[in-house]
Structures are given as C-alpha cells and as structure tokens.
Write a protein that holds these residues in place. Structure first.
Motif, short mmCIF file in Angstrom:
data_model
loop_
_atom_site.label_atom_id
_atom_site.label_comp_id
_atom_site.label_asym_id
_atom_site.label_seq_id
_atom_site.Cartn_x
_atom_site.Cartn_y
_atom_site.Cartn_z
N UNK A 140 16.92 49.88 -6.70
CA UNK A 140 17.36 49.22 -7.93
C UNK A 140 17.69 50.30 -8.96
N UNK A 141 18.93 50.34 -9.36
CA UNK A 141 19.38 51.32 -10.34
C UNK A 141 20.42 50.69 -11.22
N UNK A 142 20.35 50.94 -12.52
CA UNK A 142 21.30 50.42 -13.48
C UNK A 142 21.38 48.89 -13.39
N UNK A 143 20.20 48.26 -13.16
CA UNK A 143 20.05 46.80 -13.10
C UNK A 143 20.78 46.18 -11.91
N UNK A 144 21.18 46.98 -10.95
CA UNK A 144 21.86 46.49 -9.77
C UNK A 144 21.09 46.89 -8.52
N UNK A 145 21.26 46.11 -7.46
CA UNK A 145 20.63 46.41 -6.18
C UNK A 145 21.59 47.23 -5.32
N UNK A 146 21.16 48.41 -4.93
CA UNK A 146 22.02 49.33 -4.18
C UNK A 146 21.44 49.55 -2.79
N UNK A 147 22.22 49.21 -1.79
CA UNK A 147 21.79 49.37 -0.42
C UNK A 147 21.97 50.82 0.02
N UNK A 148 20.89 51.40 0.53
CA UNK A 148 20.95 52.76 1.07
C UNK A 148 21.07 52.64 2.59
N UNK A 149 22.20 53.07 3.13
CA UNK A 149 22.50 52.86 4.54
C UNK A 149 22.28 54.12 5.37
N UNK A 150 22.06 53.92 6.66
CA UNK A 150 21.86 55.04 7.58
C UNK A 150 23.19 55.73 7.86
N UNK A 151 23.27 57.05 7.67
CA UNK A 151 24.51 57.76 7.94
C UNK A 151 24.76 57.97 9.43
#
Length: 581
Positions: free
Chosen positions: A544-555
C-alpha cells in the motif's frame, strides 16, 4: 446578493497541508465561524475521513458531532464522492445508504455529490439516499478541459442532475482551469436552462480564480466557495476577505460582514504558523502550467507530500509531464478523487519504476475494466491490453455487481464495533479503521522547522550532517536520514546528541533473484511464504503506497527462498522484500 461557503475546515487545508488540520485546532473558533454569516461551512467529506483515521488518530464522526454541537446556525456541508462515498473505490449500495443516513443524523445539511467521470449511474443512489434523508442535494459537475468536454456536455449532465432531484448545481473546477468567459457562459446557460441555484468552486493554482469568480457572479452565480486568507491562494480557494470586500457596495454584496472576519483571520494565522512546515512552496505558488497538466489543488499538495516521502521530489517536474499522458491514455477522466489518485499514482509509478506501466495499481486495473464507470473518451486499446489483457469489461452501473457489504463487516469485526458509525468506517477503510478502532493508530507528528547553518559538517562513525548552534537537524547515517538534536558542548563545539543510533544492517540475499520495493509503502498483504513455487508474473505481495494497492510481482519463476518482510511493515524504496531461487 452572493452568498459565501467557507472551506477553511475542509478543502482549504486539504489543498495546502494535505488535510492535516486537527479537530482540536478547529474547536476554539467554531462559534465565531457560526456568527460570520456564511451560507455554509464545508467541513467534512473529501479526504478528511481518510486523514482523520490514517494520520490524525481521530474519529471523523466525532469531528462532525463536535462541529455540529458548536455550529448551531450555519449549514454544514460535505463533499460526497457518489458511489465512492469518501473512499477510493465503488462501495455497495447498502454502504452508501447507511453512510448518508448517519451523516445526516450527525449533522450534515448539504451533500455536495459528484462523480469523477460525471457518470449519473455513479451518483443516483447517493442522491436518492440524501433525498430520503430530507437534506439538500447539490449535484456536481466535475469541470475539466479536454477534446471531449464541451459546454453542451456539461449542460446535458446538469439536466440529468435536475432529473434526479438536485436542489442546486455546483461547478466543481478542482484544478482552477475555468476561464472567466467560460464561467460566464456556463453559469448563464445553467441559470436559464436548468433553473436551479448555481454554486462555483475553483482553486487559485492557475491565477484565474478571482477573475473567474467575478464573471460567474455577473452571470448570476448564487454561491462562491472561499477560504479565509491564511489558508487561501496557491492550490486553495480565493480569500474570503478579498471576495467579501470586493463585492461590497455592489448589487452582489454578501451577507458576510468584513468586521466579522477579522478575529477569524487572526486565529487562523496562528494555526497556519503551527502547520507551516507542512506547506510546500510548490503548493503556494501560481503555476500556469496547471492549464496543461490539470492537477487539482488537493491532488497537487498530496503529490508533493507523496514524492517527499519517497525521497523523490526531484522527479516532480517529470511526474507533472507524465500526468497528462496517462490521463489521455485512460480516456480523459477529470482529475478529481478517485481518478486524480489513480492517474497521479500511475504517473508516479511510471516515472519511479523507469518503465511506463511496469507497475500497475489495483485501482488502475479496476478503472480500465470499467469498475469506476464509463470513461469520457475511449481508453487507448494498447494501454488497455497492457493493463488488463483479455479481461472482460464491465457494462452498465458498476455497483450493480457488488453484494451488500455491511453484514460481513458486522460479523467479522464485532469485537471492535462500538457504534453504528464504526461499521461504516470499517466498510470504507477496513484495515485503517480496524487499526484505529483497536487503539493502534499514532497521530502523525508535525515536522519541526529545520534550522539552517553554514557551520562545518560533522562526520563521525559513518554519520554526516551539518552542526552548529543548538537546534534540530537532519543527518544521514549509511544512506538513511535521521532527525537529531544538536546541543553546544562546554568547549563551544556543537555535538550531536546521543539520540542518533547506528543504522540497522540491511538483509542480504544469498544469491537468488532479489525483489525490492519500488517505492516506500506499507506491506498490506503477503501472498507467498518460503518454499512456495511461483510463476513469473505471479503476485507476491500487496504494497500500500500513496493510498493505492500496488501488486509486487515475481520477475522470474522459481522457489521463494526467503521473505524479508511481514504484513504491517513499513518499507523504503529499494528495501529487499523477497528472494527467489
């Protein structure tokens, strides 16, 4: 006669200090505000709900009740985001109805209801709920400039607002884009064709606001949004005192008397001083470039705040140039919550990650799918493919696909729910509200004013920073910043106090593929554990950053060797999150 809505308790401080004014700073002046003769006090809704829970450790419902108790004569007004209520996504209809019911019960008189896309499907339930509550419905036009936003389009939307029982119309010019002539023409036609009272809301960012207001008044505008001068100008509204004085002696003279404003101005001068360190010069200046990038006042101050937290304020100009590109690709949405956050955050991601749309927020995906409603123009097919692939698009009213939310909230959080308002808070901001209701939220400290000095640099044990006379300073310890106190020693040499601690050693990967945080944020949800087999592109966690949900994906595909963070952790940009072997 022109009436005045005073925004000092909501949009003024949202625009200049990212909505950080505390209720305790409002209470002493409420009775004087009530005596000034304002048409209404805009004091709730918008970002205040989120800010109270997340940053101030305050109950927003309690703020409303306190203000209602002190303000007995002036109407209280809030900003309601239609189906988004006061959040950043669409909520089920039961949440909308309950929120409006409780807001009306606790003291709101005027509900200014808008939708970021000017989609009537997204506000008709909120308007119906307000109608049933017996309160004033102010239907709102989100004003912007683009190839598809014409005056006739706005008039057509205003007719729809009237058809859904709007009691008045507001032109919400959130970025200060409306020119004097455009204001005159639109207001005049609204008065002639729609035949409802018209209120004007704008910001001073572009420098046009005072001229725009005067032409709007000449065309028949009934109410103007203004802010007391200590929190006016810049990305905020025109100053109340100037507007009142300027109309004095004309046929548009306000009921607000200049002498009633003097104690109010004096009081908020002191409040401004208290929050001075939160006011960035960028938010105070006239910036004609806003006519190109069209970032509204509240969004601009929050964007500056977000970039500062990411220690990337040097990317500010680059982000501003990216915003109109993203906006065009996403179908020219007006930049107002939540689309301002969606577009702005995606622009930040595009710049900070070094590759456009390499990181895509959950909210951006939902927007492209149609979960926020019908976009003003068609979304770029190339960008749509990149963001959602072949996922099906939502047709019709997005909220029709949502099941009632309140019963599950009541069941899941019964141990911390003490009053009906808590259920709504949890529905709107589940994790943030749960943390607050458990008593775990710490109020965010107001930064102290930084001292400046040309004294020699202090360097010791990997610590560097400026030191001179006593005061608060920032030093860098192995690449991390710390606030320290500097106190004079007996020999006259400044010394760094013992509050500085050695920076903790960062975790190290053991040779696998490192997954690092692309930006500062909170670990909201972990989706993998050591030993899990994962595929390239699979979501590892939600940041959660800048009030948004950010998906961290596998490279890459492989096995999760180690997870270096847990849910609830605050991480900095480039912190190691996961290692894949």
């Amino acid at each position: 006669m022109v009436r005045i809505t005073e925004t000092i308790l909501r949009d003024a401080h949202q625009s200049l200090i990212a909505t950080r004014m505390k209720t305790e700073d409002m209470i002493p002046i409420l009775e004087e505000l009530d005596k000034a003769g304002f048409h209404s006090l805009e004091m709730w809704g918008g970002a205040t709900f989120d800010s109270c829970l997340r940053f101030l450790a305050e109950d927003p419902w309690e703020r409303l009740r306190i203000i209602r108790e002190k303000v007995k004569n002036t109407k209280l007004q809030m900003l309601l985001r239609g189906q988004n209520v006061v959040g950043y996504r669409h909520y089920a209809d039961d949440v909308v109805y309950r929120f409006v019911e409780l807001a009306a019960k606790n003291g709101i008189d005027i509900f200014r209801i808008f939708d970021a896309l000017n989609d009537i499907n997204n506000i008709k339930i909120a308007m119906k709920a307000v109608k049933e509550s017996g309160k004033h419905i102010q239907g709102c036009i989100s004003y912007t400039l683009s190839p598809v936003h014409t005056e006739e389009r706005y008039l057509t939307f205003a007719r729809k607002l009237k058809d859904h029982d709007a009691d008045s119309i507001c032109i919400k010019d959130m970025a200060g884009l409306m020119t004097p002539d455009a204001a005159y023409s639109l207001v005049k036609k609204l008065k002639e064709q729609i035949e409802l009272p018209v209120q004007i809301h704008t910001h001073c960012t572009s420098g046009l606001a005072m001229m725009t207001y005067f032409r709007a008044v000449q065309a028949g505008a009934d109410v103007l949004d203004c802010a007391l001068s200590p929190f006016a100008w810049g990305t905020s509204q025109p100053p109340t005192e100037s507007i009142v004085h300027g109309l004095k002696g004309t046929k548009w003279e306000s009921e607000v008397k200049s002498e009633k404003l003097i104690p109010l101005t004096d009081y908020f001068k002191g409040i401004r001083k208290k929050y001075q360190t939160l006011i960035n010069p960028i938010s105070e200046r006239v910036d004609v470039d806003v006519l190109a990038y069209q970032i509204p006042g509240g969004m601009l101050s929050n964007l500056v705040s977000q970039l500062e937290k990411q220690k990337k304020l040097d990317k500010y100009e680059e982000v501003l140039k990216e915003v109109p590109k993203v906006r065009k690709e996403l179908g020219y949405p007006p930049l107002v919550t939540p689309t301002s956050q969606i577009v702005g955050t995606q622009a930040v991601m595009n710049v900070l990650s070094g590759e456009r749309y390499k990181m895509i927020t959950k909210e951006t995906k939902n927007y492209v799918k149609g979960m926020y409603g019908r976009t003003p123009a068609k979304i770029s097919s190339e960008i749509q493919k990149k963001i959602i692939g072949d996922d099906a698009l939502i047709k019709g009213r997005p909220a029709d696909s949502l099941d009632p939310e309140l019963p599950e909230i009541e069941k899941q959080y019964k141990d911390i729910i003490k009053k009906p308002e808590d259920v709504v808070s949890l529905a709107l901001y589940t994790e943030v509200a749960a943390k607050f209701l458990r008593g775990e939220t710490e109020p965010e400290a107001i930064p102290e004013k930084k001292e400046t000095s040309s004294a020699p640099s202090v360097k010791s044990s990997g610590i560097s920073g400026s030191a001179a006379s006593s005061g608060s300073y920032t030093v860098v310890v192995n690449g991390k910043s710390f606030n320290v106190d500097v106190i004079p020693a007996g020999n006259g040499q400044a010394q760094v106090s013992s509050t500085v601690q050695t920076a903790a050693a960062k975790p190290q990967a053991s040779g696998g593929t490192e997954v690092k945080a692309p930006l500062q944020g909170n670990v909201w949800k972990m989706l993998v554990s050591p030993g899990d087999l994962i595929e390239e592109g699979e979501t590892l966690m939600i940041l959660e950053a800048m009030k948004m949900e950010n998906e961290i994906s596998a490279p890459v595909s492989g096995t999760v060797n180690e997870v270096f963070v847990k849910e609830g952790d605050l991480v900095e940009a480039d912190d190691l999150l996961v290692e894949i072997g």
